[in-house]
Design a protein around this motif. Structure first.
Motif, PDB file in Angstrom:
ATOM      1  N   CYS A 104       0.831  -1.210   0.000  1.00  0.00           N
ATOM      2  CA  CYS A 104       0.000   0.000   0.000  1.00  0.00           C
ATOM      3  C   CYS A 104       0.861   1.252   0.000  1.00  0.00           C
ATOM      4  O   CYS A 104       0.416   2.320  -0.460  1.00  0.00           O
ATOM      5  CB  CYS A 104      -0.965  -0.001   1.181  1.00  0.00           C
ATOM      6  SG  CYS A 104      -0.209  -0.134   2.807  1.00  0.00           S
ATOM      7  N   THR A 203      -4.810   1.232  -2.291  1.00  0.00           N
ATOM      8  CA  THR A 203      -4.212   1.592  -1.002  1.00  0.00           C
ATOM      9  C   THR A 203      -5.197   1.404   0.139  1.00  0.00           C
ATOM     10  O   THR A 203      -4.884   0.767   1.156  1.00  0.00           O
ATOM     11  CB  THR A 203      -3.720   3.054  -1.028  1.00  0.00           C
ATOM     12  OG1 THR A 203      -2.738   3.213  -2.048  1.00  0.00           O
ATOM     13  CG2 THR A 203      -3.105   3.449   0.319  1.00  0.00           C
ATOM     14  N   TRP A 206      -6.055  -2.343   0.725  1.00  0.00           N
ATOM     15  CA  TRP A 206      -4.963  -3.082   1.364  1.00  0.00           C
ATOM     16  C   TRP A 206      -4.830  -2.694   2.838  1.00  0.00           C
ATOM     17  O   TRP A 206      -4.611  -3.552   3.708  1.00  0.00           O
ATOM     18  CB  TRP A 206      -3.644  -2.836   0.638  1.00  0.00           C
ATOM     19  CG  TRP A 206      -2.531  -3.723   1.153  1.00  0.00           C
ATOM     20  CD1 TRP A 206      -1.707  -3.480   2.223  1.00  0.00           C
ATOM     21  CD2 TRP A 206      -2.163  -5.002   0.646  1.00  0.00           C
ATOM     22  NE1 TRP A 206      -0.834  -4.517   2.416  1.00  0.00           N
ATOM     23  CE2 TRP A 206      -1.094  -5.477   1.453  1.00  0.00           C
ATOM     24  CE3 TRP A 206      -2.611  -5.792  -0.409  1.00  0.00           C
ATOM     25  CZ2 TRP A 206      -0.469  -6.710   1.230  1.00  0.00           C
ATOM     26  CZ3 TRP A 206      -1.989  -7.021  -0.624  1.00  0.00           C
ATOM     27  CH2 TRP A 206      -0.945  -7.461   0.181  1.00  0.00           C
TER      28      TRP A 206
END
Length: 340
Positions: A104, A203, A206
């Protein structure tokens, strides 16, 4: 909504939990609103200024350096808060394998780079409205990578947002096309924006996975992500030579130095207000605040930098923000029914 169970007072096992007054909660809510708006409206204004305005010796030379500078201060802040929590408050949070923060972090670097870089090719209002459509890639990533399912109303909302963004983009593209040369750049800018929204969606997905699997706190997440982000961006800057070029540019342009420091400071304070607002008032209140922030940022950009929006662009903007506010209200009503 209030803070999560167990987050309001001191030791809940020692007598009755502390009851927070309405006035105290209202003051905290107002502080969160002002803090988020102040941090991110300022950040958006400086972001556009750095990427579009010429300094004494030219344009700012490196987008990656701006990402690196933001992550440096955020890493220091996260480290200090983690130390305070563990050493002073004696609260030891669960830990995740450190490498879990790297995927991420990498997607966060790319999305941050794209967010700056696209301003070379599209206007800030275009960027802001396109960012508001993040719900679409979030749903796509959730469906295809995490096998999530969504109710039909969310697909309807996604279509509404898509139509609003499309109306805005078509209107702005038609307005700019006669000037020559900008039309192709706009296409490149939209492609960079697509990279931004998909990387940003990855992002958040995750991070959600790491939160649920390892139960880390927000400061551990902030520290881990920013550590790898700083490592990756610093290595890239040293490899390409942009580190020395950017530092020399800042030394020759004190106004640029002040802008970069402001970007880093507002980015760090903004992250802290995000974490506190979500913890104290929940994601729905936070979403309302951030949607309001996008509208304020768009307005400031149009006034300060002279972006004139046509009637089609205004209509597209109204559709997007209308759907976003309806979506937020729908989730608030559902949460209210679930707790009643």
């Amino acid at each position: 909504r209030g803070a999560p169970r167990g987050a309001r007072g001191g030791a809940l096992g020692a007598g009755e939990p502390e009851v927070e007054t309405f006035q105290a909660k209202a003051i905290k809510l107002a502080c969160c609103f002002v803090g988020l708006q102040g941090s991110y409206v300022t950040w958006g204004f400086i972001q556009e200024k750095v990427m579009t305005q010429r300094y004494a010796t030219g344009m700012f030379p490196s987008t990656v350096f701006l990402v690196c500078a933001n992550r440096t201060l955020a890493l220091v802040v996260a480290g200090l808060l983690s130390l305070y929590k563990s050493r002073v408050l004696r609260q030891n949070a669960p830990k995740a394998p450190f490498y879990q923060f790297s995927p991420c972090s990498l997607s966060n670097i790319v999305s941050s780079w794209a967010q700056y870089e696209c301003l070379k090719y599209v206007s800030f209002p275009t960027q802001t409205l396109f960012k508001s459509s993040k719900v679409i890639p979030v749903m796509l990533v959730g469906k295809f990578f995490h096998k999530k399912s969504y109710p039909w109303i969310e697909y309807v909302e996604a279509v509404g947002i898509t139509l609003g963004v499309a109306l805005f983009m078509v209107t702005e593209k038609a307005k700019k096309a006669p000037t020559g040369g900008v039309e192709g750049d706009s296409v490149l800018g939209v492609l960079i924006l697509c990279v931004y929204v998909f990387c940003d969606s990855f992002t958040s997905q995750w991070q959600d996975r790491v939160y649920k699997t390892y139960h880390v706190d927000q400061y551990a997440m902030m520290f881990g992500v920013n550590f790898f982000s700083l490592l990756f961006t610093a290595c890239s800057l040293l490899w390409t030579g942009e580190m020395g070029l950017s530092l020399a540019f800042l030394a020759a342009n004190l106004a640029a130095l002040a802008n970069v420091l402001t970007l880093s400071l507002t980015s760090a304070t903004g992250q802290l207000f995000i974490f506190y607002t979500i913890k104290k008032f929940g994601p729905i209140v936070f979403t309302i605040m951030m949607t309001t922030r996008q509208m304020l940022s768009l307005t400031v950009s149009c006034v300060v930098f002279g972006h004139a929006l046509g009637s089609g662009a205004v209509a597209g903007t109204a559709v997007v923000f209308g759907v976003l506010f309806y979506r937020t209200k729908r989730k608030y009503d559902a949460a209210t029914r679930a707790t009643s």
